[in-house]
Design an enzyme around this catalytic site. Structure first.
Site, short mmCIF file in Angstrom:
data_model
loop_
_atom_site.label_atom_id
_atom_site.label_comp_id
_atom_site.label_asym_id
_atom_site.label_seq_id
_atom_site.Cartn_x
_atom_site.Cartn_y
_atom_site.Cartn_z
N GLY A 1 -23.12 -46.03 -24.18
CA GLY A 1 -24.33 -46.47 -23.50
C GLY A 1 -24.68 -48.05 -23.33
O GLY A 1 -24.07 -48.66 -22.73
N ARG A 2 -25.29 -48.52 -24.29
CA ARG A 2 -25.55 -50.17 -24.66
C ARG A 2 -24.47 -50.64 -24.49
O ARG A 2 -24.47 -51.79 -24.08
CB ARG A 2 -26.55 -50.13 -25.65
N LYS B 1 -29.27 -33.13 -21.77
CA LYS B 1 -29.16 -34.11 -22.70
C LYS B 1 -30.47 -34.12 -23.58
O LYS B 1 -31.45 -34.11 -22.88
CB LYS B 1 -28.92 -35.51 -21.90
N CYS C 1 -35.98 -38.16 -22.99
CA CYS C 1 -36.64 -39.42 -22.75
C CYS C 1 -37.96 -39.47 -23.75
O CYS C 1 -38.80 -38.67 -23.78
CB CYS C 1 -37.22 -39.54 -21.34
N GLN D 1 -29.06 -37.02 -13.15
CA GLN D 1 -29.90 -36.30 -14.08
C GLN D 1 -31.34 -36.22 -13.58
O GLN D 1 -31.51 -37.23 -12.91
CB GLN D 1 -30.07 -37.27 -15.56
C1 LIG Z 1 -32.08 -48.97 -20.93
C2 LIG Z 1 -31.71 -47.40 -21.39
C3 LIG Z 1 -31.90 -46.64 -20.44
C4 LIG Z 1 -31.81 -45.09 -20.76
N1 LIG Z 1 -32.26 -44.26 -19.72
C5 LIG Z 1 -31.89 -43.12 -20.02
C6 LIG Z 1 -32.08 -42.08 -19.03
O1 LIG Z 1 -32.28 -42.32 -17.75
N2 LIG Z 1 -31.54 -40.83 -19.41
C7 LIG Z 1 -31.20 -40.49 -20.54
O2 LIG Z 1 -30.85 -39.16 -20.75
N3 LIG Z 1 -30.86 -41.40 -21.55
C8 LIG Z 1 -31.35 -42.60 -21.35
N4 LIG Z 1 -30.94 -43.62 -22.18
C9 LIG Z 1 -30.43 -43.28 -23.59
C10 LIG Z 1 -28.87 -43.36 -23.22
O3 LIG Z 1 -28.30 -42.53 -22.52
C11 LIG Z 1 -28.04 -42.92 -24.69
O4 LIG Z 1 -28.28 -41.70 -25.04
C12 LIG Z 1 -28.61 -44.12 -25.81
O5 LIG Z 1 -28.81 -45.33 -25.34
C13 LIG Z 1 -27.81 -44.01 -27.11
O6 LIG Z 1 -26.55 -44.59 -26.64
P1 LIG Z 1 -25.97 -45.97 -26.94
O7 LIG Z 1 -26.21 -46.07 -28.59
O8 LIG Z 1 -24.56 -45.88 -26.56
O9 LIG Z 1 -26.68 -46.76 -26.22
C14 LIG Z 1 -31.49 -44.70 -21.89
C15 LIG Z 1 -30.86 -46.01 -22.92
C16 LIG Z 1 -31.16 -47.33 -22.50
C17 LIG Z 1 -30.85 -48.22 -23.52
#
Ligand SMILES: Cc1cc2nc3c(=O)[nH]c(=O)nc-3n(C[C@H](O)[C@H](O)[C@H](O)COP(=O)(O)O)c2cc1C
Length: 352
Positions: free
Chosen positions: A232-233, A147, A108, A78
């Site tokens: 993700g998390r 995204k 972001c 990305q």
């Molecule tokens: C610590 C952290 C870092 C993240 N960094 C990015 C990133 O670099 N690029 C991106 O598109 N989304 C990033 N996200 C968003 C996640 O990709 C995801 O869309 C978001 O956490 C929701 O999904 P979840 O509920 O499964 O965590 C980040 C999320 C977290 C928690």
């Protein structure tokens, strides 16, 4: 008809073996995390967001994000930025490094990124967003994906208008995390927007946000028509969540499995980042692996205080001695290092 989580799908010519995508997460999605995710059943893994300006300036640490291994494939790298020409140049570097897909970050919410006109702010500048996607899609032969968040303000529906324009400009798939940028990670992801986006575009849509179980993953596939779900998390220090969603692992690992996976992850991270950077980087992972009621709280605090990773390993093995056997088996199953690392030597990565 219900889509099976264990079924393949495509982004352009790239075949993805399962409906699970491991989310890009800054400060988390290192190569060790991605390879672990693939092992537990993610069909597609993503790098964290990489600055196109950093790539353009040949910043050593940024270049390190392009360290790609064959066994990660299919892999999306990305990039983020706001200048179409610089993004196109970065995309070419990503393609040359061996990525299967170039993903663009229009999600972001962090001020450091949005104040430069990158990330989620582009959802309010559809013209420029389309130019970026167009320039990147022209520059590379691999598929380009985007995204997004739902928009900047709470209740925004901007992603629904911007999404089709990005597809017109050349995006081969879209991922939607239907929270506003303002929400950060509060509230819940409103996946009724995901269903609406699916109706509006003829490319695969990936649903991101609050996917924590196999039941929820299947529900999203069924109710939104998304092609895949992103985790993700839930996967932070918890590859078993990915395994459970894939239908392959119990969500409740034994203490031995936890320690073995953590030590394997630590060793892989040291190989990737060098001992010094890995030592700081890993601290947050101790809580993630050992929390969730798995180990007593003071144990995690004790590990964070230790000076070296060797001491951390020793303490972990003392807490679960049979983990050594599990680790032996895991290490035995890994592909040999010389088979997997493409292009960039570790020294470039460690230099930043
Ligand atoms: C610590 C952290 C870092 C993240 N960094 C990015 C990133 O670099 N690029 C991106 O598109 N989304 C990033 N996200 C968003 C996640 O990709 C995801 O869309 C978001 O956490 C929701 O999904 P979840 O509920 O499964 O965590 C980040 C999320 C977290 C928690």
């Amino acid at each position: 008809m219900s889509v099976a989580i264990q079924s393949s799908w495509r982004i352009g010519p790239v075949e993805i073996p399962t409906r699970i995508v491991l989310a890009p997460m800054a400060g988390v999605s290192v190569q060790a995390f991605r390879r672990q995710g693939r092992r537990f059943g993610a069909g597609l893994v993503c790098s964290e967001m990489v600055s196109c300006a950093g790539l353009s300036h040949r910043n050593e640490r940024t270049l390190g994000y392009l360290r790609i291994a064959r066994d990660e494939s299919p892999l999306a790298v990305q990039i983020f930025g706001s200048e179409p020409g610089v993004m196109a140049e970065a995309a070419r570097m990503v393609e040359d490094a061996g990525a299967d897909i170039v993903d663009i970050n229009f999600g972001c919410p962090v001020r450091k990124v949005t104040k430069t006109g990158a990330g989620a702010t582009l959802l309010e500048d559809p013209g420029r967003a389309g130019e970026i996607v167009g320039a990147v899609a022209q520059a590379v032969s691999v598929p380009v994906t985007v995204k997004m968040r739902r928009g900047l303000a709470d209740g925004s529906r901007d992603a629904l208008d911007v999404g089709p324009r990005l597809v017109e400009a050349g995006a081969s798939a879209l991922t939607l995390h239907p929270r506003s940028a303002k929400q950060m990670y509060t509230g819940v992801a409103d996946h009724s927007l995901t269903a609406e986006l699916v109706e509006r575009v003829d490319v695969p849509v990936v649903a991101s946000g609050d996917v924590t179980s196999r039941a929820r993953a299947q529900q999203l596939l069924d109710e939104t028509g998304c092609a895949a779900v992103m985790v993700g998390r839930a996967a932070q220090g918890n590859p078993w969540a990915v395994g459970e969603i894939a239908g392959a692992a119990s969500a409740e690992p034994s203490r031995e499995e936890i320690v073995a996976e953590l030590v394997l992850f630590m060793r892989a991270t040291v190989a990737e980042l060098g001992e010094q950077r890995a030592t700081g980087f890993l601290k947050k992972f101790y809580g993630w692996y050992l929390g969730r009621g798995r180990f007593p709280k003071p144990f995690k605090q004790e590990l964070v205080q230790l000076g070296t990773l060797a001491e951390v390993e020793e303490r972990l093995f003392a807490a679960a001695p049979a983990a050594v056997l599990v680790l032996d088996r895991l290490e035995g199953d890994l592909p040999a290092d010389e088979d997997v690392v493409l292009d960039l030597p570790i020294s470039i990565y460690g230099g930043g």
